[in-house]
Design a protein around this motif. Structure first.
Motif, PDB file in Angstrom:
ATOM      1  N   SER A 123       0.477  -1.077  -0.077  1.00  0.00           N
ATOM      2  CA  SER A 123      -0.137  -0.228   0.132  1.00  0.00           C
ATOM      3  C   SER A 123       0.868   0.684  -0.142  1.00  0.00           C
ATOM      4  N   ALA A 124       0.788   2.598  -0.561  1.00  0.00           N
ATOM      5  CA  ALA A 124       0.960   3.724  -0.470  1.00  0.00           C
ATOM      6  C   ALA A 124       0.119   4.733  -0.444  1.00  0.00           C
ATOM      7  N   VAL A 125       0.615   5.829   0.026  1.00  0.00           N
ATOM      8  CA  VAL A 125      -0.226   6.785   0.827  1.00  0.00           C
ATOM      9  C   VAL A 125      -0.100   8.019  -0.418  1.00  0.00           C
ATOM     10  N   VAL A 126      -1.457   8.714  -1.373  1.00  0.00           N
ATOM     11  CA  VAL A 126      -0.458   9.054  -2.677  1.00  0.00           C
ATOM     12  C   VAL A 126      -1.470  11.253  -1.476  1.00  0.00           C
ATOM     13  N   THR A 127      -0.709  11.650  -1.971  1.00  0.00           N
ATOM     14  CA  THR A 127      -1.030  12.946  -1.286  1.00  0.00           C
ATOM     15  C   THR A 127      -1.910  13.511  -2.697  1.00  0.00           C
ATOM     16  N   TYR A 128      -2.932  14.594  -2.690  1.00  0.00           N
ATOM     17  CA  TYR A 128      -3.280  14.994  -3.790  1.00  0.00           C
ATOM     18  C   TYR A 128      -3.305  17.007  -2.822  1.00  0.00           C
TER      19      TYR A 128
END
Length: 439
Positions: A123-128
């Motif tokens: 899993s990975a956290v993507v920031t917008y």
């Protein structure tokens, strides 16, 4: 319309305070969790809710900026694909957007997909980041997980020879996860026809408009691992009524952080039940039926019947005389067999139909209700409740004295559970229409 998964919305307190009276403050919303198929894998959940990223910054013209960033340590897990004029790399993308942005409707998109070689469970956290017309920065984050939970429920088997009307039906809720990653939180909707539920679970909601025939239950703390099956207890108890011939019930299930699907929904609100708590136990013993992704429903045909009758018609007059009469069909019960029968009118020789039943199919526009092959007329009786009747009015010109025929036939069934009326008295399914001279 589907509700999206839970959204993470991070807004500065000062930004909300600066919004004008009656003006909504700028916002950026995204799912907290979203599941991705591994690179090149086309399988997965059917009817999946697509990823939804939305930004709101009023309707004033002008360019806003949207950026998507993958952290350094996660670039072997997810990558970004850019569309619609967006610029950047597989780890950092910027897009020019407007004040009412949706990645469902607008061309600029920064689509996150699993990286080649990413393993199930990574899993990975993507920031917008969204920069408003006033230069304010809004952020939202989504954890992207490689692999999906696939929730299936044991659909009950269709029963053609069920119990007598008035008996109680029982069935268990059995759920399994055939996906690659755990289900973390489960949603469940139960539905019942006719008599509804005999008891209402204390941890499920019963929306008022459904009259107690639908229940929505949520288990946010439940984890179902890949390949794991769980059973809920106590069993569902369903009422049947004396007039029932068909009873349907169903079970729909979904992972809470995915939602029930793109083209599905479930009712909100409602009071909790006053019965026992629905709880999870380990599955045990053999199970009847087949597991269906997202759940399924079935019909039970109860051990009952509907005794229909068509009445004789007597007309008197001379050839050429005009007469109006009714063909009457009754349901003596005890069951409601739905739209189970057609009445067929075969006129005596020499009789001419000049007027037949009509139906309104548009505002002020009518058409003939019964079908004709040039001689006989077939009229759908429709849903006829026990003790009820329906009449079909015809106007004819008489011919010579003679007899025609009236008969009831089972309507063409469209479902495997349609067993017709099971009429125990076929003799009163036929009648005559007789023309006699006045002398």
């Amino acid at each position: 319309m589907k509700r999206p998964a839970a959204a993470v919305l991070l807004l500065a307190a000062s930004l909300t305070a600066c919004a004008g009276d009656g003006e909504e403050p700028p916002s950026l919303t995204a799912p907290a969790v979203f599941y991705l198929r591994p690179q090149g894998d086309k399988a997965g959940v059917r009817d999946k809710m697509p990823y939804e990223l939305k930004a709101e910054d009023g309707d004033e013209p002008g360019v806003r900026m949207l950026a998507a960033d993958v952290p350094k340590g996660a670039r072997d897990t997810v990558v970004i694909r850019k569309y619609g004029g967006c610029k950047g790399s597989s780890a950092h993308v910027t897009c020019e957007v407007d004040g009412d942005y949706s990645n469902w409707a607008d061309a600029p998109r920064a689509k996150v997909v699993a990286a080649e070689g990413a393993k199930v469970g990574d899993s990975a956290v993507v920031t917008y980041t969204y920069i408003t017309k006033d230069g304010e920065k809004l952020t939202a984050r989504t954890r992207f997980v490689v692999g999906e939970p696939v929730v299936e429920a044991l659909a009950p088997e269709y029963e053609k020879d069920g119990p007598r009307p008035g008996a109680e039906l029982t069935d268990s809720v059995v759920v399994r996860n055939t996906g690659e990653v755990p289900v973390r939180g489960l949603g469940l909707e139960l539905s019942a026809s006719n008599g509804g539920f005999a008891e209402k679970y204390s941890n499920c909601r019963y929306p008022g408009f459904s009259r107690g025939y639908r229940a929505v239950c949520e288990f946010p703390g439940l984890t179902i691992g890949p390949g794991q099956t769980v059973t809920f207890r106590p069993a569902i108890r369903l009422r049947t009524k004396k007039s029932d011939m068909y009873v349907s019930y169903g079970k729909d299930v979904w992972a809470l952080d995915m939602g029930p699907g793109h083209y599905d929904t479930y009712p909100k609100g409602g009071d909790f039940g006053d019965g026992p708590k629905l709880e999870v136990t380990k599955a045990s013993g053999a199970t009847r039926g087949a597991f269906v992704e997202g759940g399924g429903s079935t019909y039970v045909v109860l051990d009952s019947y509907a005794d229909y009758e068509v009445s004789d018609v007597l007309l008197t007059g001379e050839p050429g005389d005009e007469r109006t009469f009714e063909i009457k069909v009754r349901n003596h019960g005890p069951a409601d067999a739905d739209a189970a029968a057609d009445v067929v009118f075969s006129p005596p020789f020499g009789m001419t139909v000049v007027k037949q039943p009509m139906e309104e199919y548009d505002d002020g526009v009518y058409q003939e209700y019964c079908e004709s092959n040039g001689y006989a007329y077939t009229c759908a009786v429709g849903d006829l409740k026990p003790g009820g009747s329906r009449s079909f009015e015809f106007t004819v010109t008489l011919g010579d004295p003679g007899e025609g025929f009236l008969s009831l036939e089972d309507a063409a069934g469209t479902s495997p559970w349609d067993v017709g009326r099971r009429d125990p008295d076929p003799d009163n399914d036929e009648a005559v229409i007789r023309v006699e001279g006045e002398g």
